[in-house]
Design a protein around this motif. Structure first.
Motif, PDB file in Angstrom:
ATOM      1  N   GLN A  13       0.825  -1.210   0.000  1.00 33.73           N
ATOM      2  CA  GLN A  13       0.000   0.000   0.000  1.00 33.73           C
ATOM      3  C   GLN A  13       0.856   1.256   0.000  1.00 33.73           C
ATOM      4  O   GLN A  13       0.539   2.235  -0.681  1.00 33.73           O
ATOM      5  CB  GLN A  13      -0.922  -0.015   1.221  1.00 33.73           C
ATOM      6  N   ARG A  14       1.942   1.219   0.793  1.00 28.30           N
ATOM      7  CA  ARG A  14       2.860   2.381   0.809  1.00 28.30           C
ATOM      8  C   ARG A  14       3.446   2.604  -0.575  1.00 28.30           C
ATOM      9  O   ARG A  14       3.539   3.748  -1.048  1.00 28.30           O
ATOM     10  CB  ARG A  14       3.991   2.162   1.810  1.00 28.30           C
ATOM     11  N   LYS A  15       3.848   1.531  -1.215  1.00 27.98           N
ATOM     12  CA  LYS A  15       4.475   1.662  -2.532  1.00 27.98           C
ATOM     13  C   LYS A  15       3.486   2.208  -3.561  1.00 27.98           C
ATOM     14  O   LYS A  15       3.854   3.051  -4.398  1.00 27.98           O
ATOM     15  CB  LYS A  15       5.036   0.319  -2.983  1.00 27.98           C
ATOM     16  N   LEU A  19       3.983   5.780  -5.651  1.00 27.12           N
ATOM     17  CA  LEU A  19       3.882   5.944  -7.101  1.00 27.12           C
ATOM     18  C   LEU A  19       2.773   6.913  -7.482  1.00 27.12           C
ATOM     19  O   LEU A  19       2.931   7.717  -8.408  1.00 27.12           O
ATOM     20  CB  LEU A  19       3.658   4.582  -7.766  1.00 27.12           C
ATOM     21  N   ALA A  20       1.656   6.863  -6.748  1.00 22.64           N
ATOM     22  CA  ALA A  20       0.564   7.796  -7.022  1.00 22.64           C
ATOM     23  C   ALA A  20       0.979   9.231  -6.721  1.00 22.64           C
ATOM     24  O   ALA A  20       0.626  10.167  -7.449  1.00 22.64           O
ATOM     25  CB  ALA A  20      -0.663   7.409  -6.193  1.00 22.64           C
ATOM     26  N   ASP A  47      11.557   1.506   0.763  1.00 25.25           N
ATOM     27  CA  ASP A  47      10.542   1.389  -0.291  1.00 25.25           C
ATOM     28  C   ASP A  47      11.044   2.008  -1.597  1.00 25.25           C
ATOM     29  O   ASP A  47      10.841   1.439  -2.686  1.00 25.25           O
ATOM     30  CB  ASP A  47       9.255   2.092   0.130  1.00 25.25           C
ATOM     31  N   LEU A  48      11.691   3.156  -1.483  1.00 28.19           N
ATOM     32  CA  LEU A  48      12.192   3.838  -2.680  1.00 28.19           C
ATOM     33  C   LEU A  48      13.279   3.011  -3.366  1.00 28.19           C
ATOM     34  O   LEU A  48      13.316   2.922  -4.597  1.00 28.19           O
ATOM     35  CB  LEU A  48      12.734   5.224  -2.319  1.00 28.19           C
ATOM     36  N   ARG A  49      14.154   2.408  -2.560  1.00 29.96           N
ATOM     37  CA  ARG A  49      15.207   1.568  -3.151  1.00 29.96           C
ATOM     38  C   ARG A  49      14.606   0.394  -3.915  1.00 29.96           C
ATOM     39  O   ARG A  49      15.044   0.076  -5.026  1.00 29.96           O
ATOM     40  CB  ARG A  49      16.144   1.046  -2.057  1.00 29.96           C
TER      41      ARG A  49
END
Length: 259
Positions: A13-15, A19-20, A47-49
């Motif tokens: 959900q975080r990912k 992206l959104a 998460d970004l990595r």
């Protein structure tokens, strides 16, 4: 503004939210985002990595930018935005005047430009792209000069020491440059370091540079910087690009041609 979420939000959900947010805002600041979600900054950076490893975003200092989908190889890029690239190529071809010496980059949009030059045009096209040279082979009045060197198969262009040395003998009126990313803050970028050096060398041999960028490249970034937006005379892109993506470019003083 992103509303606050519970700290036990699922990673998936975080990912999705990351992206959104990138799609909506064009950038993400890790510290601010972590505070909004009430999770640690290390969690967001992880998460970004992971998203960057999947090619879904471009990490930068302090956060992330949207990743360009245009880092695929030449064959893959040929399938992206075909109609838009044709319109961009046609608009760029119309800017070339008789007697000019023109540097033409590699890439699928450059091939479109080459194929749409007026039949009566008398000019010299200098290129490091075999694909562009082939597209011009039957043009009756355009002289074609190929820059030799090592073939970079991913983009089907020549690069390396031999190519750079050949450029030293050329003074062009204009360079039509392809990129994989155009971002108001991150500038003009591409997916290969040596290719970035080559594009800068081509820019240095022309009186002005015009960027050819289909819609998916706007508000996106790739790993290697070519130049800032202030280094080019203008950008030709598609009318379909949403205005929120174009507004930061206009605010940066970029001359945009929409086709």
């Amino acid at each position: 503004m992103v509303k606050k979420f519970r700290a036990n939000m699922l990673t998936s959900q975080r990912k999705q939210l990351i992206l959104a947010t990138l799609q909506r805002d064009g950038q993400l600041v890790a510290k601010t985002f972590s505070q909004q979600l009430e999770v640690s900054e290390d969690t967001i950076r992880r998460d970004l990595r992971e998203l960057a490893a999947e090619g879904l975003l471009q990490r930068v200092h302090g956060g992330a930018l949207p990743a360009s989908p245009a880092v695929a190889d030449f064959a893959g890029r040929s399938q992206i935005a075909g109609d838009g690239k044709a319109r961009i190529g046609r608009a760029a071809a119309g800017l070339i005047e008789d007697g000019q010496v023109v540097l033409l980059d590699g890439g699928t949009t450059a091939v479109q430009l080459a194929s749409q030059l007026p039949p009566a045009l008398r000019a010299t096209i200098v290129t490091h792209s075999p694909s562009v040279a082939v597209a011009l082979a039957l043009h009756p009045t355009v002289e074609v000069i190929m820059i030799g060197g090592r073939l970079f198969k991913h983009s089907v262009v020549t690069m390396g020491t031999a190519a750079l040395e050949s450029l030293g003998q050329i003074r062009a009126d204009v360079f039509f440059m392809g990129v994989t990313g155009v971002h108001a803050e991150a500038g003009l970028s591409t997916g290969d370091l040596e290719e970035a050096y080559m594009k800068r060398a081509l820019m240095a041999r022309a009186a002005e540079t015009v960027v050819l960028a289909s819609a998916e490249k706007i508000a996106a970034a790739s790993p290697y910087l070519i130049a800032g937006l202030d280094a080019v005379s203008g950008i030709i892109t598609e009318q379909s690009v949403p205005d929120p993506q174009l507004a930061p470019l206009r605010q940066a003083g970029v001359a945009l041609t929409l086709v």
